[in-house]
Scaffold this active site. Structure first.
Site, mmCIF file in Angstrom:
data_model
loop_
_atom_site.group_PDB
_atom_site.id
_atom_site.type_symbol
_atom_site.label_atom_id
_atom_site.label_comp_id
_atom_site.label_asym_id
_atom_site.label_seq_id
_atom_site.Cartn_x
_atom_site.Cartn_y
_atom_site.Cartn_z
ATOM 1 N N PRO A 1 0.790 -1.228 0.000
ATOM 2 C CG PRO A 1 -0.135 -1.114 2.130
ATOM 3 C CD PRO A 1 0.516 -2.065 1.179
ATOM 4 C CG ASN A 2 -0.240 4.343 1.299
ATOM 5 O OD1 ASN A 2 -1.204 4.884 0.763
ATOM 6 N ND2 ASN A 2 -0.310 3.810 2.512
ATOM 7 N NE ARG B 1 3.819 6.801 1.805
ATOM 8 C CZ ARG B 1 4.157 5.571 2.132
ATOM 9 N NH1 ARG B 1 4.667 4.755 1.241
ATOM 10 N NH2 ARG B 1 3.969 5.143 3.362
ATOM 11 C CE1 TYR C 1 9.028 5.349 2.901
ATOM 12 C CE2 TYR C 1 7.341 7.061 2.877
ATOM 13 C CZ TYR C 1 7.886 5.919 3.437
ATOM 14 O OH TYR C 1 7.288 5.349 4.528
ATOM 15 C CG ASN D 1 8.492 -1.761 0.314
ATOM 16 O OD1 ASN D 1 7.941 -1.878 1.413
ATOM 17 N ND2 ASN D 1 8.999 -0.623 -0.110
ATOM 18 C CB ALA E 1 1.582 0.263 6.459
ATOM 19 C CG HIS F 1 5.380 -2.115 10.108
ATOM 20 N ND1 HIS F 1 6.706 -2.507 10.189
ATOM 21 C CD2 HIS F 1 5.336 -1.095 9.199
ATOM 22 C CE1 HIS F 1 7.428 -1.727 9.363
ATOM 23 N NE2 HIS F 1 6.610 -0.875 8.762
ATOM 24 C CG ASP G 1 -0.046 -17.352 8.307
ATOM 25 O OD1 ASP G 1 0.994 -17.442 9.008
ATOM 26 O OD2 ASP G 1 -1.191 -17.331 8.808
ATOM 27 C CD GLU H 1 11.076 -7.159 6.015
ATOM 28 O OE1 GLU H 1 11.401 -8.238 6.590
ATOM 29 O OE2 GLU H 1 10.630 -6.170 6.618
ATOM 30 C CG HIS I 1 11.254 -1.937 4.560
ATOM 31 N ND1 HIS I 1 9.894 -1.958 4.431
ATOM 32 C CD2 HIS I 1 11.598 -3.055 5.242
ATOM 33 C CE1 HIS I 1 9.419 -3.035 5.022
ATOM 34 N NE2 HIS I 1 10.429 -3.722 5.519
ATOM 35 N NE ARG J 1 9.943 6.204 8.545
ATOM 36 C CZ ARG J 1 9.028 5.938 7.608
ATOM 37 N NH1 ARG J 1 9.265 5.024 6.687
ATOM 38 N NH2 ARG J 1 7.881 6.588 7.605
ATOM 39 N NE ARG K 1 6.978 4.389 9.940
ATOM 40 C CZ ARG K 1 5.869 4.505 9.200
ATOM 41 N NH1 ARG K 1 5.527 3.552 8.368
ATOM 42 N NH2 ARG K 1 5.101 5.568 9.288
HETATM 43 C C1 DQA Z 1 8.293 1.260 3.791
HETATM 44 C C2 DQA Z 1 8.368 1.446 5.303
HETATM 45 C C3 DQA Z 1 7.006 1.182 5.939
HETATM 46 O O1 DQA Z 1 7.105 1.357 7.348
HETATM 47 C C4 DQA Z 1 5.977 2.139 5.393
HETATM 48 O O2 DQA Z 1 4.702 1.860 5.940
HETATM 49 C C5 DQA Z 1 5.935 2.148 3.913
HETATM 50 C C6 DQA Z 1 7.192 2.126 3.174
HETATM 51 C C7 DQA Z 1 9.608 1.632 3.086
HETATM 52 O O3 DQA Z 1 9.787 1.220 1.946
HETATM 53 O O4 DQA Z 1 10.449 2.324 3.668
HETATM 54 O O5 DQA Z 1 4.881 2.248 3.305
HETATM 55 O O6 DQA Z 1 8.018 -0.105 3.530
#
Ligand code: DQA
Length: 152
Positions: free
Chosen positions: A12-13, A20, A25, A76, A79, A82, A89, A100, A102, A109, A113
């Site tokens: 998401p996002n 953003r 970022y 990635n 959110a 977390h 699963d 993983e 980020h 942060r 997180r």
């Molecule tokens: C993120 C870090 C996460 O905590 C956050 O919710 C994101 C982006 C990152 O790429 O730094 O959406 O995954």
């Protein structure tokens, strides 16, 4: 012979990348990240299937489909990293190497997180390198796939 495919999943996002919180970022878009992934994977003899969804269930469907079709997963989860036991699963059941990633250094942060439901089902975690986190993850996954080929 077709190249092995790495599924690169974005939660998401992440579609808002570049717009953003650029101070956090960066100014590159998700399209730029995708291009960087294709470029590095191509040099390593791998294909990339790059996807983004704001929906937990969609991400889970894609993880389930990757079993049997992808060689590994770079994720990635935004959110959901977390919060999502369901993504944990799904990754656990995928039976594939998972990295993983980020963009930001999540450990610098907010405390919420600092916990990830993904880290313990991942081979490794890369964070804090911006777009390059993805490129480093692809390199790491390529090395894992090469080592597995040598063992076979
Ligand atoms: C993120 C870090 C996460 O905590 C956050 O919710 C994101 C982006 C990152 O790429 O730094 O959406 O995954």
């Amino acid at each position: 012979m077709t190249e092995p495919t790495i599924l690169v999943l974005n939660g998401p996002n992440l579609n808002l990348l570049g717009v953003r919180e650029p101070a956090l970022y960066g100014s590159e878009t998700l399209g730029d990240v995708e291009e960087a992934c294709h470029e590095r994977a191509g040099l390593l003899g791998l294909a990339v299937d790059f996807r983004q969804s704001n929906h937990e269930g969609q991400l889970i469907d894609w993880i389930q489909e990757a079993r049997g079709s992808a060689a590994g997963i770079v994720i990635n989860a935004g959110a959901y990293t977390h919060t999502s036991v369901a993504i944990h699963d799904a990754l656990r059941s995928a039976d594939l190497p998972v990295i993983e990633v980020h963009l930001s250094n999540v450990f610098k942060r907010e405390p919420f997180r600092h916990h990830s439901y993904i880290s313990d089902v991942a081979v490794g975690v890369i964070c804090g390198f911006g777009t390059n986190s993805y490129v480093l993850a692809i390199e790491g996954l390529a090395a894992i796939l090469d080592a597995a080929k040598e063992d076979a």
